[in-house]
Write a protein that holds these residues in place. Structure first.
Motif, short mmCIF file in Angstrom:
data_model
loop_
_atom_site.label_atom_id
_atom_site.label_comp_id
_atom_site.label_asym_id
_atom_site.label_seq_id
_atom_site.Cartn_x
_atom_site.Cartn_y
_atom_site.Cartn_z
N ASN A 243 4.07 8.87 7.03
CA ASN A 243 2.67 8.46 6.82
C ASN A 243 1.67 9.51 7.30
OD1 ASN A 243 3.62 6.12 5.74
ND2 ASN A 243 3.18 4.85 7.52
N SER A 244 2.15 10.52 8.00
CA SER A 244 1.23 11.52 8.56
C SER A 244 0.53 12.32 7.48
CB SER A 244 1.98 12.46 9.51
OG SER A 244 2.93 13.24 8.80
N ARG A 245 1.07 12.34 6.25
CA ARG A 245 0.43 13.09 5.17
C ARG A 245 -0.94 12.52 4.81
NH1 ARG A 245 4.16 9.67 2.87
NH2 ARG A 245 3.63 8.61 0.91
N PHE A 246 -1.20 11.26 5.21
CA PHE A 246 -2.49 10.64 4.93
C PHE A 246 -3.52 10.91 6.03
CE2 PHE A 246 0.70 7.77 2.88
CZ PHE A 246 0.39 8.08 1.57
N PHE A 247 -3.09 11.53 7.13
CA PHE A 247 -3.97 11.75 8.28
C PHE A 247 -4.14 13.25 8.52
CE2 PHE A 247 -2.31 7.52 8.74
CZ PHE A 247 -3.28 6.78 9.40
N THR B 278 0.85 -1.19 0.00
CA THR B 278 0.00 0.00 0.00
C THR B 278 0.88 1.25 0.00
OG1 THR B 278 -0.14 -0.19 2.40
CG2 THR B 278 -1.95 -1.10 1.12
N GLY B 279 0.26 2.41 0.18
CA GLY B 279 1.01 3.65 0.15
C GLY B 279 0.93 4.30 -1.21
N SER B 280 1.66 5.40 -1.38
CA SER B 280 1.59 6.16 -2.63
C SER B 280 2.32 5.47 -3.78
CB SER B 280 2.15 7.56 -2.42
OG SER B 280 3.47 7.52 -1.90
N SER B 281 3.35 4.70 -3.48
CA SER B 281 4.15 4.11 -4.56
C SER B 281 3.35 3.21 -5.50
CB SER B 281 5.34 3.33 -3.98
OG SER B 281 6.24 4.20 -3.34
N PRO B 282 2.50 2.29 -5.00
CA PRO B 282 1.81 1.39 -5.92
C PRO B 282 0.51 1.92 -6.51
CG PRO B 282 1.38 0.70 -3.69
CD PRO B 282 2.32 1.87 -3.59
N ILE C 119 -0.76 14.31 12.87
CA ILE C 119 0.24 13.26 13.11
C ILE C 119 -0.13 12.43 14.34
CG2 ILE C 119 1.77 14.67 14.54
CD1 ILE C 119 4.13 13.27 13.06
N LYS C 120 -0.89 13.02 15.27
CA LYS C 120 -1.31 12.29 16.46
C LYS C 120 -2.29 11.16 16.10
CE LYS C 120 -0.74 16.25 19.55
NZ LYS C 120 -1.43 17.21 20.45
N ASP C 121 -2.90 11.25 14.92
CA ASP C 121 -3.85 10.23 14.50
C ASP C 121 -3.17 9.01 13.86
OD1 ASP C 121 -5.95 11.89 15.30
OD2 ASP C 121 -6.05 12.85 13.32
N VAL C 122 -1.89 9.12 13.56
CA VAL C 122 -1.19 8.02 12.91
C VAL C 122 -0.95 6.90 13.92
CG1 VAL C 122 0.84 7.33 11.58
CG2 VAL C 122 0.00 9.69 11.43
N PRO C 123 -1.37 5.67 13.62
CA PRO C 123 -1.11 4.56 14.54
C PRO C 123 0.39 4.39 14.76
CG PRO C 123 -2.74 3.94 12.90
CD PRO C 123 -2.18 5.26 12.46
N SER D 160 -7.16 2.74 6.82
CA SER D 160 -6.73 1.34 6.95
C SER D 160 -6.30 0.82 5.60
CB SER D 160 -7.87 0.48 7.51
OG SER D 160 -8.86 0.25 6.51
N TYR D 161 -5.41 -0.14 5.61
CA TYR D 161 -4.93 -0.70 4.35
C TYR D 161 -5.96 -1.61 3.71
CZ TYR D 161 -0.40 1.34 5.42
OH TYR D 161 0.62 2.23 5.68
N TYR D 162 -6.87 -2.16 4.51
CA TYR D 162 -8.00 -2.91 3.97
C TYR D 162 -8.84 -1.97 3.10
CZ TYR D 162 -12.34 -5.68 3.95
OH TYR D 162 -13.45 -6.38 3.56
N TYR D 163 -9.15 -0.80 3.63
CA TYR D 163 -9.95 0.19 2.89
C TYR D 163 -9.20 0.61 1.62
CZ TYR D 163 -12.96 4.27 2.13
OH TYR D 163 -13.84 5.18 1.59
N PHE D 164 -7.91 0.88 1.76
CA PHE D 164 -7.07 1.30 0.62
C PHE D 164 -7.14 0.29 -0.51
CE2 PHE D 164 -3.18 1.05 -1.81
CZ PHE D 164 -2.77 2.35 -2.00
N MET D 165 -6.97 -0.98 -0.17
CA MET D 165 -6.94 -2.01 -1.21
C MET D 165 -8.29 -2.15 -1.89
SD MET D 165 -3.84 -2.92 -1.45
CE MET D 165 -4.32 -3.94 -2.84
N HIS D 166 -9.36 -2.09 -1.13
CA HIS D 166 -10.69 -2.21 -1.73
C HIS D 166 -11.01 -1.01 -2.61
CE1 HIS D 166 -12.60 -5.86 -0.07
NE2 HIS D 166 -11.55 -5.80 0.72
N LYS D 167 -10.62 0.17 -2.18
CA LYS D 167 -10.89 1.37 -2.96
C LYS D 167 -10.09 1.39 -4.26
CE LYS D 167 -10.43 6.41 -2.80
NZ LYS D 167 -10.00 7.58 -1.98
#
Length: 243
Positions: free
Chosen positions: A165-169, A36-40, A172-176, A79-86
């Motif tokens: 990864n904080s750019r997706f949230f 997951t992430g921006s690369s793929p 930064i406090k929301d990043v797991p 979540s990466y589950y959400y990312f993959m489905h989307k």
């Protein structure tokens, strides 16, 4: 290691998608390890386009994801589950029960990790594993350490990974701060590994990972000893490489 230098992110994505589509065509019931992430993102977009043109068929494909944040539900947009489905699963004809993402909501973290390993074994192993590369050399969420951690495990994310990864949230406090990730041995058991990298920010770590010593301080360096690795990277990411 096979190395493909591409012009830019779009070119990198298309080349990576070509490699994945060839795997699907040659073995329709293959097992893909996904990242997951921006690369793929561009790679998945290209695969979806080819599916819509009826050039690809995902009906027999199974997938296993590298990692998942701990504590984010599948419905959470980060979540990466959400990312993959989307970005992939909902747009192609893959079977819902053939896609596997680590269970980040399981309070029994050891069981969640073992279950993910068991799924990979039950599927017969991974035919092709897609990877990105973190700026500190991590693959999956295998952070720099004193030793290579072998199997799927729960990891405490490094500050640099949290910041990246904080750019997706929203904050930064929301990043797991923890995640479940395939271990190095799990990744290395894949028959083929495809790693994609783009941008000048990754140039230094690309040089260290693939032309430096093999060390757990640079987790991706272990890929130097895998029997079948393909690196697809743009000119900027390869700007410091001795090629």
């Amino acid at each position: 290691m096979k190395i493909f230098k591409t012009r830019d992110y779009y070119d990198m994505s298309r080349k990576a998608a070509n490699i994945i589509s060839a795997q699907i065509i040659l073995k329709p019931d293959c097992v893909l390890g996904l990242a997951t992430g921006s690369s793929p993102l561009g790679t998945y977009k290209q695969l979806v386009e080819w599916y819509k043109k009826e050039d690809l068929d995902f009906s027999k494909v199974s997938t296993v994801n590298l990692d998942e944040y701990r504590g984010l539900s599948p419905q959470n947009e980060q979540s990466y589950y959400y990312f993959m489905h989307k970005n992939l699963f909902s747009q192609v004809n893959i079977r819902e029960n053939a896609t596997f993402v680590p269970d980040g909501m399981n309070n029994d973290i050891e069981k969640a990790c073992k279950d993910h390993e068991d799924i990979i074994n039950r599927l017969g192993g991974i035919d092709l594993q897609l990877l990105g590369l973190g700026e500190n050399g991590h693959i999956g969420f295998n952070e720099p350490a004193d030793e290579f951690i072998k199997d799927t495990h729960c990891v405490q994310l490094s500050r640099s990974t949290i910041e990246a990864n904080s750019r997706f949230f929203e904050d930064i406090k929301d990043v797991p701060t923890q995640a479940i990730t395939m271990g190095i041995r799990t990744i290395m058991r894949a028959d083929k590994i495809l790693i994609i990298v783009n941008g000048s920010k990754k140039a230094k770590i690309v040089k260290e990972a693939f032309w430096g010593p093999v060390t757990p301080k640079v987790p991706a360096s272990i890929l130097q000893i895998h029997k079948d690795v393909t690196l697809v990277a743009d000119e900027a990411a390869l700007s410091q490489a001795p090629i």
